[in-house]
Design a protein around this motif. Sequence first.
Motif, PDB file in Angstrom:
ATOM      1  N   UNK A  29     -14.526 -88.556 -73.107  1.00  0.00           N
ATOM      2  CA  UNK A  29     -15.811 -87.953 -72.749  1.00  0.00           C
ATOM      3  C   UNK A  29     -16.563 -88.838 -71.765  1.00  0.00           C
ATOM      4  N   UNK A  30     -16.612 -90.127 -72.047  1.00  0.00           N
ATOM      5  CA  UNK A  30     -17.288 -91.057 -71.148  1.00  0.00           C
ATOM      6  C   UNK A  30     -16.586 -91.120 -69.797  1.00  0.00           C
ATOM      7  N   UNK A  31     -15.275 -91.256 -69.805  1.00  0.00           N
ATOM      8  CA  UNK A  31     -14.518 -91.374 -68.557  1.00  0.00           C
ATOM      9  C   UNK A  31     -14.699 -90.148 -67.648  1.00  0.00           C
ATOM     10  N   UNK A  32     -14.779 -88.979 -68.228  1.00  0.00           N
ATOM     11  CA  UNK A  32     -14.988 -87.768 -67.424  1.00  0.00           C
ATOM     12  C   UNK A  32     -16.338 -87.815 -66.712  1.00  0.00           C
ATOM     13  N   UNK A  33     -17.378 -88.180 -67.433  1.00  0.00           N
ATOM     14  CA  UNK A  33     -18.703 -88.284 -66.821  1.00  0.00           C
ATOM     15  C   UNK A  33     -18.749 -89.372 -65.768  1.00  0.00           C
ATOM     16  N   UNK A  34     -18.136 -90.516 -66.062  1.00  0.00           N
ATOM     17  CA  UNK A  34     -18.120 -91.633 -65.110  1.00  0.00           C
ATOM     18  C   UNK A  34     -17.387 -91.238 -63.830  1.00  0.00           C
ATOM     19  N   UNK A  35     -16.306 -90.506 -63.946  1.00  0.00           N
ATOM     20  CA  UNK A  35     -15.559 -90.068 -62.749  1.00  0.00           C
ATOM     21  C   UNK A  35     -16.407 -89.175 -61.861  1.00  0.00           C
ATOM     22  N   UNK A  95     -30.472 -88.193 -59.693  1.00  0.00           N
ATOM     23  CA  UNK A  95     -29.648 -87.149 -59.064  1.00  0.00           C
ATOM     24  C   UNK A  95     -29.015 -86.257 -60.135  1.00  0.00           C
ATOM     25  N   UNK A  96     -28.775 -84.985 -59.799  1.00  0.00           N
ATOM     26  CA  UNK A  96     -28.162 -84.069 -60.772  1.00  0.00           C
ATOM     27  C   UNK A  96     -26.827 -84.581 -61.321  1.00  0.00           C
ATOM     28  N   UNK A  97     -25.997 -85.164 -60.488  1.00  0.00           N
ATOM     29  CA  UNK A  97     -24.689 -85.655 -60.959  1.00  0.00           C
ATOM     30  C   UNK A  97     -24.859 -86.757 -62.001  1.00  0.00           C
ATOM     31  N   UNK A  98     -25.775 -87.680 -61.754  1.00  0.00           N
ATOM     32  CA  UNK A  98     -25.989 -88.782 -62.692  1.00  0.00           C
ATOM     33  C   UNK A  98     -26.638 -88.277 -63.982  1.00  0.00           C
ATOM     34  N   UNK A  99     -27.661 -87.442 -63.870  1.00  0.00           N
ATOM     35  CA  UNK A  99     -28.333 -86.924 -65.060  1.00  0.00           C
ATOM     36  C   UNK A  99     -27.378 -86.114 -65.938  1.00  0.00           C
ATOM     37  N   UNK A 100     -26.539 -85.303 -65.325  1.00  0.00           N
ATOM     38  CA  UNK A 100     -25.571 -84.492 -66.080  1.00  0.00           C
ATOM     39  C   UNK A 100     -24.560 -85.397 -66.792  1.00  0.00           C
ATOM     40  N   UNK A 101     -24.065 -86.411 -66.101  1.00  0.00           N
ATOM     41  CA  UNK A 101     -23.088 -87.322 -66.706  1.00  0.00           C
ATOM     42  C   UNK A 101     -23.703 -88.081 -67.883  1.00  0.00           C
ATOM     43  N   UNK A 102     -24.937 -88.524 -67.732  1.00  0.00           N
ATOM     44  CA  UNK A 102     -25.621 -89.231 -68.817  1.00  0.00           C
ATOM     45  C   UNK A 102     -25.771 -88.304 -70.023  1.00  0.00           C
ATOM     46  N   UNK A 103     -26.168 -87.088 -69.766  1.00  0.00           N
ATOM     47  CA  UNK A 103     -26.350 -86.118 -70.849  1.00  0.00           C
ATOM     48  C   UNK A 103     -25.032 -85.855 -71.583  1.00  0.00           C
ATOM     49  N   UNK A 153     -23.147 -89.449 -76.101  1.00  0.00           N
ATOM     50  CA  UNK A 153     -22.588 -89.594 -77.448  1.00  0.00           C
ATOM     51  C   UNK A 153     -21.483 -90.642 -77.498  1.00  0.00           C
ATOM     52  N   UNK A 154     -20.885 -90.952 -76.353  1.00  0.00           N
ATOM     53  CA  UNK A 154     -19.789 -91.924 -76.304  1.00  0.00           C
ATOM     54  C   UNK A 154     -20.289 -93.361 -76.132  1.00  0.00           C
ATOM     55  N   UNK A 155     -21.547 -93.543 -75.800  1.00  0.00           N
ATOM     56  CA  UNK A 155     -22.070 -94.869 -75.505  1.00  0.00           C
ATOM     57  C   UNK A 155     -22.705 -95.479 -76.752  1.00  0.00           C
ATOM     58  N   UNK A 156     -22.180 -96.636 -77.150  1.00  0.00           N
ATOM     59  CA  UNK A 156     -22.747 -97.356 -78.299  1.00  0.00           C
ATOM     60  C   UNK A 156     -23.884 -98.271 -77.873  1.00  0.00           C
TER      61      UNK A 156
END
Length: 164
Positions: free
Chosen positions: A61-67, A111-119, A123-126
């Motif tokens: 989940x994290x890797x997809x958003x980061x990409x 930016x929309x890309x960053x906000x969407x990835x954070x959202x 859940x994956x970020x401790x």
Amino acid sequence: MKRIQILSLSALLTLVTGCSISTPFKWVDEHKRKSTLAENQDEQLLVAVTHATIDATKRKLFDQGASRVIDSLLVQPGLIGYSVRRQLFGDEVWTATVWSDEASMLRFVQSPAHLQAVKESSAAIRNIDYTRIYMRRDELPASWSRLLYASQKKEQPPSPQESE
């Protein structure tokens, strides 16, 4: 004998989990970098370093958003370049983005890309830490050892010229 094997395996795991890999520093505009470096070498740039600890069960989940965020970087106004680092077998990741100014970095954060990835990946970020470092253009690309030192100390180490 069994105890020696356990200790050896433990030492190996400690060594391996501490290993990290990073991408080479990616300049957004190589031509512009070469043409302006000599004239603007004392220009102060903002380096934003992010360090996150990821829940291993939610790594995908994290890797997809980061990409998606990394793919969006090249079109961000004010971005000079970036690098990404992660533990080979661990749960830590780092990014370093270099900006011409703070306003450019803040536009990216909103930016929309960053906000969407954070959202999507929250859940994956401790745990996550952010550090801002100012460096001269001629100090780039900075080594990861320097960036990590600065982000852990929350201050800049001496430049190579100052330590000589």
